[in-house]
Design a protein around this motif. Structure first.
Motif, short mmCIF file in Angstrom:
data_model
loop_
_atom_site.label_atom_id
_atom_site.label_comp_id
_atom_site.label_asym_id
_atom_site.label_seq_id
_atom_site.Cartn_x
_atom_site.Cartn_y
_atom_site.Cartn_z
N TYR A 259 25.82 52.83 -20.72
CA TYR A 259 27.07 53.57 -20.87
C TYR A 259 28.16 52.98 -19.97
CZ TYR A 259 30.50 57.23 -21.19
OH TYR A 259 31.68 57.90 -21.41
N ILE A 260 27.79 52.61 -18.75
CA ILE A 260 28.76 52.00 -17.84
C ILE A 260 29.28 50.68 -18.42
CG2 ILE A 260 29.04 50.90 -15.57
CD1 ILE A 260 27.14 53.03 -14.45
N VAL A 261 28.38 49.87 -18.93
CA VAL A 261 28.78 48.60 -19.54
C VAL A 261 29.68 48.85 -20.75
CG1 VAL A 261 27.93 46.55 -20.74
CG2 VAL A 261 26.75 47.37 -18.69
N ASP A 262 29.36 49.87 -21.53
CA ASP A 262 30.22 50.21 -22.68
C ASP A 262 31.62 50.60 -22.22
OD1 ASP A 262 28.24 49.68 -24.50
OD2 ASP A 262 27.63 51.77 -24.76
N CYS A 263 31.71 51.31 -21.08
CA CYS A 263 33.03 51.67 -20.54
C CYS A 263 33.81 50.41 -20.14
CB CYS A 263 32.88 52.60 -19.33
SG CYS A 263 32.33 54.27 -19.74
N PHE A 264 33.13 49.44 -19.52
CA PHE A 264 33.79 48.17 -19.19
C PHE A 264 34.31 47.49 -20.47
CE2 PHE A 264 31.00 47.62 -15.15
CZ PHE A 264 31.92 48.32 -14.40
N LYS A 265 33.49 47.53 -21.52
CA LYS A 265 33.90 46.90 -22.78
C LYS A 265 35.12 47.57 -23.38
CE LYS A 265 29.34 45.14 -24.14
NZ LYS A 265 28.21 45.30 -25.10
N LYS A 266 35.20 48.90 -23.25
CA LYS A 266 36.34 49.64 -23.80
C LYS A 266 37.66 49.16 -23.21
CE LYS A 266 34.25 54.06 -25.10
NZ LYS A 266 34.16 55.50 -24.76
N ILE A 267 37.62 48.80 -21.93
CA ILE A 267 38.86 48.38 -21.27
C ILE A 267 38.92 46.84 -21.16
CG2 ILE A 267 39.19 50.54 -20.02
CD1 ILE A 267 37.89 49.27 -17.57
N ARG A 268 38.04 46.18 -21.92
CA ARG A 268 38.00 44.71 -22.00
C ARG A 268 37.78 44.06 -20.63
NH1 ARG A 268 42.59 45.44 -25.95
NH2 ARG A 268 41.61 45.27 -28.00
N LEU A 269 36.94 44.70 -19.84
CA LEU A 269 36.59 44.15 -18.53
C LEU A 269 35.25 43.42 -18.66
CD1 LEU A 269 37.21 44.03 -15.45
CD2 LEU A 269 35.81 46.07 -15.21
N ARG A 270 35.27 42.11 -18.44
CA ARG A 270 34.06 41.32 -18.62
C ARG A 270 33.51 40.77 -17.30
NH1 ARG A 270 37.52 40.24 -22.81
NH2 ARG A 270 36.70 40.65 -24.92
N GLU A 271 34.35 40.77 -16.27
CA GLU A 271 33.93 40.18 -15.00
C GLU A 271 33.43 41.28 -14.06
OE1 GLU A 271 36.85 37.41 -13.36
OE2 GLU A 271 37.80 37.37 -15.33
N TYR A 272 32.12 41.48 -14.08
CA TYR A 272 31.50 42.47 -13.19
C TYR A 272 30.12 41.96 -12.78
CZ TYR A 272 28.96 43.85 -17.42
OH TYR A 272 28.18 43.86 -18.55
N ASP A 273 29.66 42.43 -11.63
CA ASP A 273 28.32 42.10 -11.14
C ASP A 273 27.42 43.31 -11.32
OD1 ASP A 273 29.03 39.52 -10.28
OD2 ASP A 273 29.83 40.33 -8.40
#
Length: 403
Positions: A259-273
């Motif tokens: 779910y957290i990764v899906d939230c990153f995808k919603k805002i087009r955030l790809r750079e995370y550790d």
């Protein structure tokens, strides 16, 4: 000197000072929050003397003055949270003697005997009938909770849900000599990995807890969140090495991470550790946790904290998945108001750090009793009896300290 005045007035120790500070604030109708972050060696205290119940927009945390936020599980119509604004802010070293902390103790409360502080604090707990914002329901029986869990399993079997997190309340009587400061100290000593907190907002109530779960944290250029799910009792001298997780628990935690990764995808955030999952200890319970970090400067996303807070709350760890359908299931089938339980709390823009936690392992303190809250993650492989036992264990994390 303030310290000299305190000594002359016979403040015995830091606990007595804190008791005087809290009792004085509550008697005056002030709002107050006291907390100790995980692994920290100091207490932080915030006092709002305005006499107003303030509410703030959660979509613009970065613009707020330093304060402490408390937001219910269920979004309000205007999506605002209760806010204690910092008229006074103290940072007190737990390990240092009182007479070495003149710079920290900037607020000089009325000095009264410790037992009188206890009485004033107890008398300031807001009775249910006088609270305009929080409703209290009756406890559900074990059979009622088992029925709720079975209903959730049935909904999952039909494909309507992937996971559901039903909750319950448990009431515990408080003794006539209930000592808030002793309870708070006991929580600090017992749960070094938790966000130990007490806050009082006259129109909302008095709450105490030891939350293991960060919802969002921003510190300088760094953003952090975690996925925490799966629960088992800690056993043996080295419980972290002895832990063995079932497929049900592994999948439950993986759902939260996804779910957290899906939230990153919603805002087009790809750079995370992403690191984990790993087994972590919270009180006498073990959980599975994964950590997520983002550099807000590199990603050019200075408002990531506010954006992710809106996307994450309520997380699948306290609500279920899909979130909208799970929330609707709970709204219809849970027979009590979660109020601030499974909402979020924490300091905002204090020394350039915002650290907001899911309000778990918490109790509302009332006149003569405490209301304990606990939920359990239900998937298709859940055993209703074990889910009941999990809520019992979670209630005891705070309940056993409320003597």
């Amino acid at each position: 000197m303030k310290i000299q005045t305190l000594i002359e007035e016979k403040v015995d120790n830091l606990e007595h000072y804190l008791a005087c500070l809290i009792s004085h604030s509550m008697e005056k109708g002030y709002q107050i929050a006291v907390w100790r972050k995980p692994h920290a060696s100091f207490l932080e205290v915030m006092i709002d003397k305005s006499g107003q119940t303030k509410r703030v927009d959660i979509h613009a945390l970065e613009e707020l003055q330093a304060g402490f936020i408390a937001h219910p599980f269920e979004d309000q119509e205007d999506e605002k949270g209760f806010y204690i604004e910092a008229d006074s802010y103290l940072k007190i070293d737990i390990k240092k003697p009182l007479d070495e902390q003149d710079a920290a103790l900037e607020v000089l409360p009325q000095i009264i005997p410790r037992e009188d502080c206890n009485t004033l604090i107890r008398n300031s707990f807001v009775p249910e009938k006088k609270s305009s914002h929080i409703k209290i329901s009756e406890e559900c029986t074990k059979n009622e909770f088992l029925h709720l869990v079975n209903k959730g399993i049935e909904a999952i079997a039909t494909g309507a849900l992937n996971k559901i997190v039903p909750a319950r309340i448990k009431k515990k009587s408080l003794s006539d000599d209930f000592d808030l400061i002793s309870v708070f100290k006991s929580l600090i000593d017992s749960y070094p990995n938790a966000f130990v907190n007490f806050f009082h907002i006259p129109q909302v109530g008095s709450w105490i807890g030891a939350s293991p779960e960060i919802l969002i944290q921003t510190k300088g250029e760094q953003f952090y969140t975690m996925s925490l799910a799966g629960t088992q009792k800690a056993h043996g001298e080295n419980p972290l090495k002895n832990a063995a997780w079932t497929q049900k628990e592994i999948e439950e935690q993986a759902l939260v991470s996804r779910y957290i990764v899906d939230c990153f995808k919603k805002i087009r955030l790809r750079e995370y550790d992403e690191h984990g999952p790993k087994t972590v200890l919270a009180g006498n319970l073990l959980h599975l946790r994964s950590d997520f970090k983002v550099n807000m400067k590199t990603t050019n996303f200075p408002q990531l904290g506010s954006v992710m807070l809106s996307l994450l709350h309520p997380t699948s760890a306290v609500c279920g998945m899909p979130r909208k359908e799970a929330f609707e299931f709970l709204r219809i089938n849970e027979k009590f108001d979660r109020s601030l339980f499974a909402g979020f709390i924490g300091p905002v823009n204090v020394e350039e750090v915002t650290a907001i936690y899911v309000n778990l392992r918490t109790a509302r303190l009332m006149d003569g009793q405490a209301i304990l809250y606990a939920g359990a993650g239900v998937t298709e492989d859940s055993d209703p009896e074990k889910e009941w036992e999990e809520t019992e264990m979670k209630c005891e994390i705070i309940g056993k300290h409320l003597n």
